[in-house]
Design an enzyme around this catalytic site. Structure first.
Site, PDB file in Angstrom:
ATOM      1  CB  CYS A   1      -3.111   5.099  16.714  1.00  0.00           C
ATOM      2  SG  CYS A   1      -4.320   6.358  17.153  1.00  0.00           S
TER       3      CYS A   1
ATOM      4  CG  HIS B   1     -14.340   0.934  -2.918  1.00  0.00           C
ATOM      5  ND1 HIS B   1     -14.218   0.331  -4.143  1.00  0.00           N
ATOM      6  CD2 HIS B   1     -15.557   0.574  -2.431  1.00  0.00           C
ATOM      7  CE1 HIS B   1     -15.322  -0.389  -4.388  1.00  0.00           C
ATOM      8  NE2 HIS B   1     -16.161  -0.239  -3.361  1.00  0.00           N
TER       9      HIS B   1
ATOM     10  CB  CYS C   1      -6.118   4.327  14.513  1.00  0.00           C
ATOM     11  SG  CYS C   1      -5.844   3.119  15.828  1.00  0.00           S
TER      12      CYS C   1
ATOM     13  CB  VAL D   1      -8.265   4.403  -3.161  1.00  0.00           C
ATOM     14  CG1 VAL D   1      -9.413   3.526  -2.673  1.00  0.00           C
ATOM     15  CG2 VAL D   1      -7.251   3.598  -3.957  1.00  0.00           C
TER      16      VAL D   1
ATOM     17  CB  SER E   1     -15.649  -4.482 -14.255  1.00  0.00           C
ATOM     18  OG  SER E   1     -15.462  -4.518 -12.828  1.00  0.00           O
TER      19      SER E   1
ATOM     20  CB  ALA F   1     -12.695   7.908 -19.182  1.00  0.00           C
TER      21      ALA F   1
ATOM     22  CE1 TYR G   1      -3.666  -2.677   0.719  1.00  0.00           C
ATOM     23  CE2 TYR G   1      -4.424  -0.626  -0.297  1.00  0.00           C
ATOM     24  CZ  TYR G   1      -4.632  -1.956   0.010  1.00  0.00           C
ATOM     25  OH  TYR G   1      -5.795  -2.588  -0.397  1.00  0.00           O
TER      26      TYR G   1
ATOM     27  N   GLY H   1     -15.867   3.763 -16.538  1.00  0.00           N
ATOM     28  CA  GLY H   1     -14.629   3.082 -16.149  1.00  0.00           C
ATOM     29  C   GLY H   1     -14.771   2.059 -15.057  1.00  0.00           C
TER      30      GLY H   1
END
Ligand code: APR
Length: 250
Positions: free
Chosen positions: A152, A124, A132, A103, A194, A236, A68, A192
């Site tokens: 945190c 999402h 946290c 995101v 599915s 797009a 991530y 954009g």
């Protein structure tokens, strides 16, 4: 691209101001962000399905957080494409709500360049946010390296990206406002996506069942194509500028 589809879509949008736009990863492809499914999608790597499930936060946290963080680091290298800019401009022609599954921050970045912020709901979550996992304290900080497993400052719990993982619920407020926009929409533009991941994928059908005209912008057929009234089979980054130009043509 069928010019007639763009013209028909523009006619509908000109006459019906209340619009819900359902956005998927295809809108950010032309900014260099991969989709999840399809030939070049992230899921062609079977590990990605694991890295996007909440259970992995316990079973392989460091690997998950490093992945991530790599995606968060990439946010510094991407810019809105003509699709983002045109969609933001389009929101000025009516009462628009954008419900995005993405995101990234590209719609917000395009809005900042335009000098106004339409209603954008992240179903999402957002990679810019950090949350946290224990107390829910949420803030934006792209300088924080989640790969170092920070904790945190309020409760000492583990920090994680402010995104929704498989196995987790969507943010209640964003989903509620998007559902309400779907029930009140005259038009729903589906761009954009599915149309495979619920509950986000249910929004266009809710709009249709409340009388909305559905417009799909996608180079490919999707799980939603059969319920859409107007199909714009194009990217797009091409279709949205053409649609904006046509809507503005008096
Ligand atoms: N313009 C428009 N659409 C495009 C483009 C483009 N340039 N390129 C690809 N697409 C379309 C593909 O045809 C496909 O229908 O974008 C869609 C991407 O589909 P997915 O990869 O399934 O992405 P999405 O629908 O956003 O996924 C929904 O699944 O894994 C979860 O949380 C993740 O939010 C994501 C959700």
């Amino acid at each position: 691209m069928s010019q007639s589809a763009i013209e028909r879509a523009a006619d509908v949008l000109r006459d019906h101001p209340r619009v819900l736009v359902c956005v998927g990863s295809g809108l950010s492809v032309e900014s260099g962000v991969p989709t999840f499914r399809g030939a070049d999608g992230m899921f062609r790597d079977p590990e990605i399905a694991t890295l996007t499930h909440v259970s992995t936060f316990d079973s392989d946290r460091e690997r998950m957080m490093r992945w991530y963080q790599e995606r968060r680091d990439k946010l510094h290298t991407i810019d809105p494409n003509p699709g983002h800019h045109s969609l933001v401009q389009l929101t000025q022609t009516g009462e628009y709500t954008i419900a995005t599954q993405n995101v990234d921050h590209l719609l917000e970045a395009a809005s900042d360049e335009a000098g106004f912020r339409p209603s954008i709901y992240h179903l999402h979550g957002s990679l810019l946010e950090v949350r946290c996992h224990d107390c829910g304290h949420t803030f934006e900080d792209l300088t924080l390296d989640l790969g170092e497993l920070p904790t945190c400052e309020r409760c000492g719990g583990p920090l994680r990206p402010g995104v929704v993982w498989f196995g987790e619920s969507l943010p209640v407020d964003a989903l509620h406002r998007s559902n309400r926009a779907a029930r009140n929409a005259d038009v729903c533009i589906v761009v954009g996506t599915s149309g495979l991941v619920h509950p986000a994928a249910a929004l266009p059908d809710i709009a249709r069942r409340h009388g909305a005209t559905l417009i799909e912008i996608n180079p490919n057929e999707t799980a939603l194509s059969d319920i859409c009234h107007i199909l714009i089979r194009d990217k797009a980054g091409t279709a949205l500028p053409a649609l904006l130009k046509e809507v503005r043509r008096s």
